[in-house]
Design a protein around this motif. Sequence first.
Motif, PDB file in Angstrom:
ATOM      1  N   CYS A  59      86.089  11.978  66.566  1.00 32.73           N
ATOM      2  CA  CYS A  59      86.451  10.601  66.904  1.00 32.73           C
ATOM      3  C   CYS A  59      86.493  10.432  68.418  1.00 32.73           C
ATOM      4  CB  CYS A  59      87.823  10.310  66.283  1.00 32.73           C
ATOM      5  SG  CYS A  59      88.239   8.591  66.364  1.00 32.73           S
ATOM      6  N   LEU A  60      85.707   9.518  68.941  1.00 37.52           N
ATOM      7  CA  LEU A  60      85.708   9.224  70.380  1.00 37.52           C
ATOM      8  C   LEU A  60      86.479   7.931  70.599  1.00 37.52           C
ATOM      9  CD1 LEU A  60      81.958   9.961  71.205  1.00 37.52           C
ATOM     10  CD2 LEU A  60      83.901  11.509  71.307  1.00 37.52           C
ATOM     11  N   PHE A  61      87.619   8.058  71.268  1.00 31.05           N
ATOM     12  CA  PHE A  61      88.486   6.885  71.412  1.00 31.05           C
ATOM     13  C   PHE A  61      87.959   5.893  72.430  1.00 31.05           C
ATOM     14  CE2 PHE A  61      92.750   7.667  69.317  1.00 31.05           C
ATOM     15  CZ  PHE A  61      92.206   8.518  68.379  1.00 31.05           C
ATOM     16  N   HIS A  62      86.960   6.286  73.195  1.00 30.08           N
ATOM     17  CA  HIS A  62      86.329   5.331  74.116  1.00 30.08           C
ATOM     18  C   HIS A  62      84.880   5.736  74.322  1.00 30.08           C
ATOM     19  CE1 HIS A  62      85.628   2.575  77.373  1.00 30.08           C
ATOM     20  NE2 HIS A  62      86.846   2.080  77.228  1.00 30.08           N
ATOM     21  N   GLU A  63      83.996   4.746  74.271  1.00 32.36           N
ATOM     22  CA  GLU A  63      82.573   5.053  74.393  1.00 32.36           C
ATOM     23  C   GLU A  63      82.204   5.578  75.780  1.00 32.36           C
ATOM     24  OE1 GLU A  63      80.162   1.525  73.997  1.00 32.36           O
ATOM     25  OE2 GLU A  63      81.816   0.317  74.720  1.00 32.36           O
ATOM     26  N   ALA A  64      83.077   5.371  76.762  1.00 35.91           N
ATOM     27  CA  ALA A  64      82.776   5.861  78.111  1.00 35.91           C
ATOM     28  C   ALA A  64      82.695   7.390  78.135  1.00 35.91           C
ATOM     29  CB  ALA A  64      83.830   5.377  79.099  1.00 35.91           C
ATOM     30  N   MET A  65      83.201   8.043  77.091  1.00 33.39           N
ATOM     31  CA  MET A  65      83.117   9.514  77.045  1.00 33.39           C
ATOM     32  C   MET A  65      81.689   9.992  76.798  1.00 33.39           C
ATOM     33  SD  MET A  65      86.172  10.271  77.559  1.00 33.39           S
ATOM     34  CE  MET A  65      85.931  12.031  77.438  1.00 33.39           C
ATOM     35  N   ILE A  66      80.871   9.117  76.245  1.00 33.53           N
ATOM     36  CA  ILE A  66      79.514   9.542  75.875  1.00 33.53           C
ATOM     37  C   ILE A  66      78.717   9.898  77.122  1.00 33.53           C
ATOM     38  CG2 ILE A  66      77.338   8.829  74.807  1.00 33.53           C
ATOM     39  CD1 ILE A  66      78.955   6.957  73.023  1.00 33.53           C
ATOM     40  N   GLY A  67      78.116  11.086  77.096  1.00 34.53           N
ATOM     41  CA  GLY A  67      77.264  11.497  78.200  1.00 34.53           C
ATOM     42  C   GLY A  67      78.016  12.162  79.328  1.00 34.53           C
ATOM     43  N   LYS A  68      79.318  12.155  79.291  1.00 33.06           N
ATOM     44  CA  LYS A  68      80.073  12.752  80.387  1.00 33.06           C
ATOM     45  C   LYS A  68      80.558  14.162  80.040  1.00 33.06           C
ATOM     46  CE  LYS A  68      79.033  10.076  82.896  1.00 33.06           C
ATOM     47  NZ  LYS A  68      78.347  10.486  84.122  1.00 33.06           N
TER      48      LYS A  68
END
Length: 325
Positions: A59-68
Amino acid sequence: MCGKMLGELGAVYLDLNAASFSSYGSEKRGSPVKAYIRYSLPDEEIRINSPVENPHILCLFHEAMIGKQSVMAGVTECTKVIVNTMQSPEEIRKRLKMHAGTVCCIDAGKIALERHTRVNTVMLGAIAGVSEFIPLEAALDIVKDTLGKKSPSTLEENLDGVRCGYTGYEIREFEPDEKYEPEPYKEPENNWGYENAPIGGINTCYGSTVSNDLSASREGYIPIFIKDRCINCGLCDSTCPDMVFKFVPGEYKGRNMMVNEGLDYHYCKGCLRCVEICPSNALVEGIEWEQKELKNFVRNKDLLPDSINYVSVGANSWMTSESPN
Ligand code: SF4
Ligand code: SF4
């Protein structure tokens, strides 16, 4: 908090063995945090307490985590990936470069704003719903247990958030696509530390400095600057914990002085302390997802035009060539 609640939920309400632990970086708000939860049947003891390498649910609580971060490391065809996003499962699958598996998208930020609750409880509901074995009642009960005493005044809104999350996602299962390679799980390597830092010590990771992108910590609100009302008192600048305001030499009412040029949202974590302190209503509360056109607004770099040149600067961070100024 959500990870802890899920661990307790398994043990208390599902009669399972359960283990949960979290891995924190810096305690600064907006830093990435990971939480791991394991369940097993009552006759199978859990004897490991290490990161989950091949999750059934991620579960990713914020899409800003993608790619980082390597958020997809260890994901297999059996994994269901839940993402808090405004985008569709197809778009998120592409951004995740996901070989195969299931994607569930939920705009938890928007739900949280509309229902006056928090992203956490909406995501807890989504995890329970996607799991297909956690009943809604159990998810509601654990929230009552945890938040009922701590903040009874917000309990009803939080329960509402769980209910919305339980069914409010869009789900798609994807066949393997050779375009994307499965990413094996790998322990993160920390190359810089006490033992091997260069003499004098430097921080090679801009991501833990003021250049950190804090959009992931926002709860859906941002301050909006109305320049005409600003009296350039500077209170917002001295109140903001994250150096968001840009003051430049200029003129105000015939006097040469530093004037408020506005905010660089790259650094804004949405605490709204500046809105509270501003004596002239030049800063007002705004809804984040309605403000894409604002100058310097960043919710997620992948939603912005390619013409803007972003540079990755470490965990959860990127900047434009203008950001360091
Ligand atoms: S606190 Fe308000 S009036 Fe004062 S400088 Fe900031 S925005 Fe302008
Ligand atoms: S909401 Fe205001 S005080 Fe808080 S980080 Fe953003 S600009 Fe700074």
